[in-house]
Scaffold this motif. Structure first.
Motif, PDB file in Angstrom:
ATOM      1  N   LEU A   1      55.537  40.989  28.899  1.00 33.17           N
ATOM      2  CA  LEU A   1      54.179  41.478  28.649  1.00 33.17           C
ATOM      3  C   LEU A   1      53.493  41.616  30.007  1.00 33.17           C
ATOM      4  O   LEU A   1      53.694  40.788  30.900  1.00 33.17           O
ATOM      5  N   VAL A   2      52.713  42.674  30.152  1.00 32.42           N
ATOM      6  CA  VAL A   2      51.936  42.878  31.379  1.00 32.42           C
ATOM      7  C   VAL A   2      50.460  42.704  31.029  1.00 32.42           C
ATOM      8  O   VAL A   2      49.978  43.264  30.026  1.00 32.42           O
ATOM      9  N   ALA A   3      49.752  41.917  31.831  1.00 30.13           N
ATOM     10  CA  ALA A   3      48.336  41.644  31.558  1.00 30.13           C
ATOM     11  C   ALA A   3      47.495  41.899  32.807  1.00 30.13           C
ATOM     12  O   ALA A   3      47.957  41.705  33.933  1.00 30.13           O
ATOM     13  N   GLU A   4      46.259  42.330  32.575  1.00 31.70           N
ATOM     14  CA  GLU A   4      45.310  42.574  33.663  1.00 31.70           C
ATOM     15  C   GLU A   4      43.953  41.988  33.301  1.00 31.70           C
ATOM     16  O   GLU A   4      43.670  41.721  32.122  1.00 31.70           O
ATOM     17  N   ILE A   5      43.121  41.796  34.312  1.00 32.36           N
ATOM     18  CA  ILE A   5      41.745  41.360  34.093  1.00 32.36           C
ATOM     19  C   ILE A   5      40.872  42.604  33.926  1.00 32.36           C
ATOM     20  O   ILE A   5      40.742  43.407  34.848  1.00 32.36           O
ATOM     21  N   ARG A   6      40.328  42.745  32.741  1.00 33.03           N
ATOM     22  CA  ARG A   6      39.456  43.877  32.441  1.00 33.03           C
ATOM     23  C   ARG A   6      38.255  43.384  31.647  1.00 33.03           C
ATOM     24  O   ARG A   6      38.416  42.602  30.702  1.00 33.03           O
TER      25      ARG A   6
ATOM     26  N   ALA B   1      48.429  48.788  44.778  1.00 38.81           N
ATOM     27  CA  ALA B   1      47.134  48.137  45.046  1.00 38.81           C
ATOM     28  C   ALA B   1      46.446  47.632  43.784  1.00 38.81           C
ATOM     29  O   ALA B   1      45.233  47.473  43.756  1.00 38.81           O
ATOM     30  N   LYS B   2      47.231  47.349  42.746  1.00 35.27           N
ATOM     31  CA  LYS B   2      46.637  46.919  41.476  1.00 35.27           C
ATOM     32  C   LYS B   2      47.280  45.622  41.002  1.00 35.27           C
ATOM     33  O   LYS B   2      48.422  45.614  40.540  1.00 35.27           O
ATOM     34  N   PRO B   3      46.570  44.500  41.079  1.00 38.82           N
ATOM     35  CA  PRO B   3      47.147  43.218  40.653  1.00 38.82           C
ATOM     36  C   PRO B   3      47.389  43.178  39.142  1.00 38.82           C
ATOM     37  O   PRO B   3      46.761  43.919  38.373  1.00 38.82           O
ATOM     38  N   CYS B   4      48.268  42.283  38.750  1.00 41.40           N
ATOM     39  CA  CYS B   4      48.510  42.053  37.323  1.00 41.40           C
ATOM     40  C   CYS B   4      49.319  40.775  37.171  1.00 41.40           C
ATOM     41  O   CYS B   4      49.804  40.199  38.148  1.00 41.40           O
ATOM     42  N   TYR B   5      49.434  40.346  35.931  1.00 36.03           N
ATOM     43  CA  TYR B   5      50.326  39.246  35.589  1.00 36.03           C
ATOM     44  C   TYR B   5      51.468  39.822  34.756  1.00 36.03           C
ATOM     45  O   TYR B   5      51.239  40.680  33.893  1.00 36.03           O
TER      46      TYR B   5
ATOM     47  N   TYR C   1      51.381  39.019  40.358  1.00 35.05           N
ATOM     48  CA  TYR C   1      51.528  40.128  41.300  1.00 35.05           C
ATOM     49  C   TYR C   1      50.161  40.463  41.881  1.00 35.05           C
ATOM     50  O   TYR C   1      49.289  41.003  41.202  1.00 35.05           O
ATOM     51  N   VAL C   2      49.954  40.108  43.155  1.00 32.42           N
ATOM     52  CA  VAL C   2      48.678  40.331  43.832  1.00 32.42           C
ATOM     53  C   VAL C   2      48.976  41.034  45.158  1.00 32.42           C
ATOM     54  O   VAL C   2      49.174  40.378  46.183  1.00 32.42           O
ATOM     55  N   PRO C   3      49.050  42.370  45.157  1.00 32.92           N
ATOM     56  CA  PRO C   3      49.467  43.102  46.357  1.00 32.92           C
ATOM     57  C   PRO C   3      48.473  43.000  47.513  1.00 32.92           C
ATOM     58  O   PRO C   3      47.272  42.882  47.306  1.00 32.92           O
TER      59      PRO C   3
ATOM     60  N   GLY D   1      47.481  45.224  49.451  1.00 35.36           N
ATOM     61  CA  GLY D   1      46.564  46.357  49.530  1.00 35.36           C
ATOM     62  C   GLY D   1      45.424  46.329  48.536  1.00 35.36           C
ATOM     63  O   GLY D   1      44.546  47.191  48.564  1.00 35.36           O
ATOM     64  N   SER D   2      45.393  45.342  47.648  1.00 36.09           N
ATOM     65  CA  SER D   2      44.321  45.265  46.646  1.00 36.09           C
ATOM     66  C   SER D   2      43.074  44.650  47.255  1.00 36.09           C
ATOM     67  O   SER D   2      43.148  43.933  48.254  1.00 36.09           O
ATOM     68  N   PRO D   3      41.893  44.925  46.675  1.00 35.02           N
ATOM     69  CA  PRO D   3      40.643  44.347  47.188  1.00 35.02           C
ATOM     70  C   PRO D   3      40.715  42.822  47.225  1.00 35.02           C
ATOM     71  O   PRO D   3      41.261  42.194  46.329  1.00 35.02           O
ATOM     72  N   VAL D   4      40.146  42.239  48.251  1.00 35.91           N
ATOM     73  CA  VAL D   4      40.223  40.791  48.423  1.00 35.91           C
ATOM     74  C   VAL D   4      39.596  40.047  47.253  1.00 35.91           C
ATOM     75  O   VAL D   4      40.106  39.030  46.795  1.00 35.91           O
ATOM     76  N   LYS D   5      38.476  40.561  46.747  1.00 34.83           N
ATOM     77  CA  LYS D   5      37.818  39.861  45.635  1.00 34.83           C
ATOM     78  C   LYS D   5      38.720  39.833  44.400  1.00 34.83           C
ATOM     79  O   LYS D   5      38.718  38.860  43.643  1.00 34.83           O
ATOM     80  N   GLU D   6      39.519  40.887  44.192  1.00 35.03           N
ATOM     81  CA  GLU D   6      40.450  40.896  43.061  1.00 35.03           C
ATOM     82  C   GLU D   6      41.585  39.907  43.298  1.00 35.03           C
ATOM     83  O   GLU D   6      42.031  39.212  42.381  1.00 35.03           O
ATOM     84  N   ARG D   7      42.035  39.837  44.531  1.00 33.57           N
ATOM     85  CA  ARG D   7      43.110  38.899  44.843  1.00 33.57           C
ATOM     86  C   ARG D   7      42.682  37.464  44.550  1.00 33.57           C
ATOM     87  O   ARG D   7      43.433  36.671  43.974  1.00 33.57           O
ATOM     88  N   MET D   8      41.469  37.117  44.970  1.00 33.30           N
ATOM     89  CA  MET D   8      40.971  35.774  44.725  1.00 33.30           C
ATOM     90  C   MET D   8      40.755  35.536  43.233  1.00 33.30           C
ATOM     91  O   MET D   8      41.006  34.449  42.711  1.00 33.30           O
TER      92      MET D   8
END
Length: 334
Positions: free
Chosen positions: A29-34, A64-68, A88-90, A92-99
């Protein structure tokens, strides 16, 4: 400083994972924060072997798009199939998303059942997600315990700043640059033309911006310059006397109110190093770095103690009087 993001797992992901635990036709399963929730965005079936399935998962990852990725392994325990959580936290993704993804990972595991996830894999590029990497993660766990949330946040913070020659810049030199107004203010501060410079983070533009700059600010009014609701980076010249000597100490004050949103706290905690680096590049020589949660903390007594340490008198404290019968000889009149 580390915090849970407070972002919950969506009901759809909970149901999908519950079903996948017993459904042999689901491999991942792939999940994202939305919209302030962790939700399912994709799923996949087994192709015949785990290596091929991992290769397919890797092809789904974006630069550049994080996910689990919740990956079902081929081993079982008393609770059924064992799972690996791939964070998965690339780079190239925004720092705030990485954190945000780093601080939400623990919530995902707890909400779906920590006992289900026997392995972890941290990836910063699609190339990190390989069958060999998964196997290594399984082997590594035998001699290295799982990372705590504090260790995860610390790892993310350390990876957010890199050394490039004699200057410090953010990852790929593009995240959270200092505005021209901020640079000009810090340069004036380094020449003692300003008494106070305060920076803030613009989360929309992902930049460091000038919040305020003043030529005259006293230590008595310093507290009123610090926000009670949002974090700030404040550079302040503190002229004072101590032990018959005069000083003009350059202070860096990172203020982070308890009432500030958790996302802001995490973001400012990471960008703090960037703010200091920008000031040093402009010639600011910081004498003392301080962290406060309330504006009332920046009183003169506190600043003196932080800069010069406690005085001998303060260290001795209040001398408790001797108990009756425990003192020295006394003259008794007859």
């Amino acid at each position: 400083m580390s915090h849970s993001s407070g972002i919950p797992v969506g009901r759809d992901l909970e149901q999908a994972f519950g079903a996948a635990r017993t459904d042999a036709s689901i491999r991942y399963l792939v999940a994202e924060i939305r919209d302030e929730k962790v939700v399912q965005v994709n799923k996949g079936q087994p192709t015949g072997n785990l290596k091929g399935d991992v290769d397919h998962v890797r092809s789904l990852l974006q630069p550049a798009k994080p996910c689990y990725v919740l990956l079902k392994l081929e081993t079982k325990n008393d609770g059924g199939f064992e799972w690996m959580l791939i964070s998965y936290v690339p780079d190239g993704s925004p720092v705030k998303e990485r954190m945000l993804y780093a601080s939400t990972r623990d919530t995902v595991k707890k909400s779906l059942g920590s006992s289900c996830f026997t392995e972890d894999l941290f990836a910063s590029s699609p190339g990190d997600v390989t069958y060999d990497a998964c196997q290594e993660a399984v082997s590594k766990k035998h001699y290295e315990g799982p990372l705590t949330q504090t260790e995860i946040i610390t790892r993310m913070e350390k990876s957010a700043v890199i050394e490039t020659g004699t200057t410090k810049e953010y990852v790929h030199s593009v995240a959270f640059p200092l505005s021209d107004e901020g640079k000009a203010a810090l340069e004036k501060f380094s020449k003692s033309q300003l008494k106070l410079v305060q920076l803030k983070v613009d989360t929309t533009k992902e930049t460091l911006e000038l919040a305020t700059a003043k030529a005259e600010v006293t230590v008595g009014s310093l507290g009123s310059e610090i926000s009670a609701s949002e974090p700030r980076f404040t550079f302040f010249f503190y002229p004072h006397s101590f032990n018959d000597e005069t000083f003009n100490s350059a202070l860096f004050i990172y203020s982070c109110p308890n009432e500030a949103p958790v996302k802001q706290k995490m973001l400012y905690s990471t960008v703090k190093a960037v703010a200091v680096g920008c000031a040093e590049e402009k010639g600011v020589k910081i004498d003392k770095k301080l962290e406060v949660t309330d504006a009332s903390e920046v009183a003169e007594n506190y600043l003196l103690e932080e800069i010069h340490g406690k005085t001998e008198e303060a260290k001795k404290g209040f001398a408790r009087p001797a108990r009756p019968g425990k003192g020295g000889p006394r003259l008794v009149k007859k």
